[in-house]
Motif scaffolding. Structure first.
Motif, PDB file in Angstrom:
ATOM      1  N   GLN A  55      48.206  51.475  27.349  1.00  0.00           N
ATOM      2  CA  GLN A  55      47.797  50.262  26.635  1.00  0.00           C
ATOM      3  C   GLN A  55      47.875  49.057  27.571  1.00  0.00           C
ATOM      4  OE1 GLN A  55      49.477  49.587  22.654  1.00  0.00           O
ATOM      5  NE2 GLN A  55      50.236  51.699  22.645  1.00  0.00           N
ATOM      6  N   VAL A  56      46.769  48.320  27.692  1.00  0.00           N
ATOM      7  CA  VAL A  56      46.793  47.041  28.409  1.00  0.00           C
ATOM      8  C   VAL A  56      47.358  46.004  27.446  1.00  0.00           C
ATOM      9  CG1 VAL A  56      45.440  45.273  29.576  1.00  0.00           C
ATOM     10  CG2 VAL A  56      44.823  47.691  29.847  1.00  0.00           C
ATOM     11  N   LEU A  57      48.585  45.575  27.707  1.00  0.00           N
ATOM     12  CA  LEU A  57      49.271  44.676  26.783  1.00  0.00           C
ATOM     13  C   LEU A  57      48.775  43.235  26.904  1.00  0.00           C
ATOM     14  CD1 LEU A  57      52.912  46.050  27.193  1.00  0.00           C
ATOM     15  CD2 LEU A  57      51.120  46.781  25.596  1.00  0.00           C
ATOM     16  N   GLU A  58      48.411  42.839  28.114  1.00  0.00           N
ATOM     17  CA  GLU A  58      47.925  41.471  28.317  1.00  0.00           C
ATOM     18  C   GLU A  58      47.166  41.418  29.637  1.00  0.00           C
ATOM     19  OE1 GLU A  58      46.582  38.762  27.306  1.00  0.00           O
ATOM     20  OE2 GLU A  58      48.370  38.091  26.229  1.00  0.00           O
ATOM     21  N   SER A  59      46.175  40.549  29.684  1.00  0.00           N
ATOM     22  CA  SER A  59      45.417  40.291  30.902  1.00  0.00           C
ATOM     23  C   SER A  59      45.109  38.802  30.952  1.00  0.00           C
ATOM     24  CB  SER A  59      44.124  41.114  30.915  1.00  0.00           C
ATOM     25  OG  SER A  59      43.324  40.793  32.033  1.00  0.00           O
ATOM     26  N   VAL A  60      45.529  38.144  32.025  1.00  0.00           N
ATOM     27  CA  VAL A  60      45.310  36.702  32.137  1.00  0.00           C
ATOM     28  C   VAL A  60      44.689  36.379  33.492  1.00  0.00           C
ATOM     29  CG1 VAL A  60      47.197  36.096  30.584  1.00  0.00           C
ATOM     30  CG2 VAL A  60      47.643  36.263  33.031  1.00  0.00           C
ATOM     31  N   LEU A  61      43.896  35.314  33.509  1.00  0.00           N
ATOM     32  CA  LEU A  61      43.272  34.838  34.738  1.00  0.00           C
ATOM     33  C   LEU A  61      43.955  33.557  35.182  1.00  0.00           C
ATOM     34  CD1 LEU A  61      39.508  35.367  33.806  1.00  0.00           C
ATOM     35  CD2 LEU A  61      40.982  36.891  35.138  1.00  0.00           C
ATOM     36  N   VAL A  62      44.284  33.489  36.467  1.00  0.00           N
ATOM     37  CA  VAL A  62      44.925  32.304  37.037  1.00  0.00           C
ATOM     38  C   VAL A  62      44.118  31.893  38.273  1.00  0.00           C
ATOM     39  CG1 VAL A  62      47.015  31.342  38.069  1.00  0.00           C
ATOM     40  CG2 VAL A  62      47.201  33.034  36.236  1.00  0.00           C
ATOM     41  N   GLY A  63      43.614  30.678  38.284  1.00  0.00           N
ATOM     42  CA  GLY A  63      42.859  30.240  39.451  1.00  0.00           C
ATOM     43  C   GLY A  63      41.907  29.104  39.107  1.00  0.00           C
ATOM     44  N   PRO A  64      41.170  28.627  40.140  1.00  0.00           N
ATOM     45  CA  PRO A  64      41.297  29.010  41.549  1.00  0.00           C
ATOM     46  C   PRO A  64      42.668  28.645  42.114  1.00  0.00           C
ATOM     47  CG  PRO A  64      39.920  27.057  41.329  1.00  0.00           C
ATOM     48  CD  PRO A  64      40.192  27.547  39.928  1.00  0.00           C
ATOM     49  N   VAL A  65      43.024  29.282  43.238  1.00  0.00           N
ATOM     50  CA  VAL A  65      44.374  29.144  43.782  1.00  0.00           C
ATOM     51  C   VAL A  65      44.306  28.563  45.189  1.00  0.00           C
ATOM     52  CG1 VAL A  65      46.542  30.318  44.265  1.00  0.00           C
ATOM     53  CG2 VAL A  65      45.055  31.180  42.452  1.00  0.00           C
ATOM     54  N   ASN A  66      44.994  27.462  45.394  1.00  0.00           N
ATOM     55  CA  ASN A  66      45.093  26.861  46.720  1.00  0.00           C
ATOM     56  C   ASN A  66      46.283  27.441  47.483  1.00  0.00           C
ATOM     57  OD1 ASN A  66      42.855  25.037  46.425  1.00  0.00           O
ATOM     58  ND2 ASN A  66      44.162  23.744  45.135  1.00  0.00           N
ATOM     59  N   VAL A  67      46.362  27.130  48.760  1.00  0.00           N
ATOM     60  CA  VAL A  67      47.484  27.580  49.575  1.00  0.00           C
ATOM     61  C   VAL A  67      48.778  26.956  49.042  1.00  0.00           C
ATOM     62  CG1 VAL A  67      48.505  27.524  51.880  1.00  0.00           C
ATOM     63  CG2 VAL A  67      46.049  27.903  51.616  1.00  0.00           C
ATOM     64  N   GLY A  68      49.800  27.766  48.871  1.00  0.00           N
ATOM     65  CA  GLY A  68      51.073  27.247  48.368  1.00  0.00           C
ATOM     66  C   GLY A  68      51.860  28.314  47.643  1.00  0.00           C
ATOM     67  N   SER A  69      52.960  27.893  47.064  1.00  0.00           N
ATOM     68  CA  SER A  69      53.842  28.791  46.318  1.00  0.00           C
ATOM     69  C   SER A  69      53.779  28.439  44.840  1.00  0.00           C
ATOM     70  CB  SER A  69      55.290  28.664  46.822  1.00  0.00           C
ATOM     71  OG  SER A  69      55.372  29.058  48.177  1.00  0.00           O
ATOM     72  N   TYR A  70      53.821  29.459  43.989  1.00  0.00           N
ATOM     73  CA  TYR A  70      53.618  29.261  42.558  1.00  0.00           C
ATOM     74  C   TYR A  70      54.600  30.101  41.751  1.00  0.00           C
ATOM     75  CZ  TYR A  70      49.202  27.302  44.177  1.00  0.00           C
ATOM     76  OH  TYR A  70      48.262  26.550  44.827  1.00  0.00           O
ATOM     77  N   ARG A  71      54.807  29.653  40.535  1.00  0.00           N
ATOM     78  CA  ARG A  71      55.678  30.389  39.604  1.00  0.00           C
ATOM     79  C   ARG A  71      55.159  30.192  38.185  1.00  0.00           C
ATOM     80  NH1 ARG A  71      60.154  28.184  40.898  1.00  0.00           N
ATOM     81  NH2 ARG A  71      60.274  26.633  39.243  1.00  0.00           N
ATOM     82  N   PHE A  72      55.110  31.282  37.404  1.00  0.00           N
ATOM     83  CA  PHE A  72      54.712  31.164  36.007  1.00  0.00           C
ATOM     84  C   PHE A  72      55.383  32.266  35.202  1.00  0.00           C
ATOM     85  CE2 PHE A  72      51.760  34.274  37.613  1.00  0.00           C
ATOM     86  CZ  PHE A  72      51.425  35.089  36.536  1.00  0.00           C
ATOM     87  N   VAL A  73      55.410  32.085  33.884  1.00  0.00           N
ATOM     88  CA  VAL A  73      55.972  33.073  32.977  1.00  0.00           C
ATOM     89  C   VAL A  73      54.827  33.834  32.326  1.00  0.00           C
ATOM     90  CG1 VAL A  73      57.323  33.463  30.881  1.00  0.00           C
ATOM     91  CG2 VAL A  73      58.092  31.772  32.567  1.00  0.00           C
TER      92      VAL A  73
END
Length: 201
Positions: A55-73
């Motif tokens: 089962q695919v429980l969740e699918s999310v898109l994040v972007g566009p993404v620049n150079v750097g460090s990221y954090r998300f829940v």
């Protein structure tokens, strides 16, 4: 070299009742600017013998993404027990966290997850029909299995270059937290990353 590296994954609210959502705090770094979205997925393996129960429980898109460090829940609904065979609900199975770019999966983090009753008597004398509200899920967060797949993050740069053999997802590399092989990797080193923090559900 991968353009995106997962630097830390923390499993939140673990262990928890089976009907509760999954929650992961994901930290990653981007080494090249990416014009398209990263696709994050959480997949529950419903049966070791038959992938049709996945089962695919969740699918999310994040972007566009620049150079750097990221954090998300990253939050996902629990699996639908109706779609799991009764005999496969209790016991050990696998949870997969994946990330893809342009439809190409480049990293997969697998966790063993143990589902069992929250009461000793129920464990010793399990009812014939599973009492899903009494089942607790426990992700073995300290023993993730990380697999990396080489992909092309900037296909537009190759349009005017000589044609080269395509990178095959079949050539997977399993690494550990020190960037070494073999297969198991602790992905939960302490790391303080800025600049982005958000909740995805």
């Amino acid at each position: 070299m991968s353009a995106v590296n997962i630097t830390n994954v923390t499993v939140l609210d673990n262990p928890s009742p089976f009907p509760n959502p999954f929650r992961f705090e994901i930290s990653y770094e981007c080494l090249l600017p990416l014009q398209d979205d990263l696709e994050w997925k959480l997949i529950y393996v419903g049966s070791a013998e038959d992938e049709t129960y996945d089962q695919v429980l969740e699918s999310v898109l994040v972007g566009p993404v620049n150079v750097g460090s990221y954090r998300f829940v990253f939050e996902a609904d629990p699996p639908d027990p109706v779609k799991i065979r009764e005999e496969d609900i209790i016991g050990v199975t696998v949870l997969l966290l994946t990330c893809s770019y342009l439809g190409q999966e480049f990293i997969r983090v697998g966790y063993y997850i143990n589902n069992d009753y929250d009461d000793e008597q129920l464990k010793e004398e399990p009812p014939q029909k599973v009492l899903i509200d009494r089942v607790q899920k426990n992700i073995l967060a300290d023993k993730p299995r990380v697999t990396k797949f080489p992909i092309n993050f900037q296909p537009e740069n190759n349009e005017n270059e000589l044609q080269q053999p395509p990178l095959s997802p079949g050539h997977a590399t399993e690494i550990n937290e020190n960037g070494e092989q073999p297969s198991t990797s602790a992905c939960n080193n302490a790391l303080s990353l800025e600049p982005a923090s958000q909740t995805v559900n």
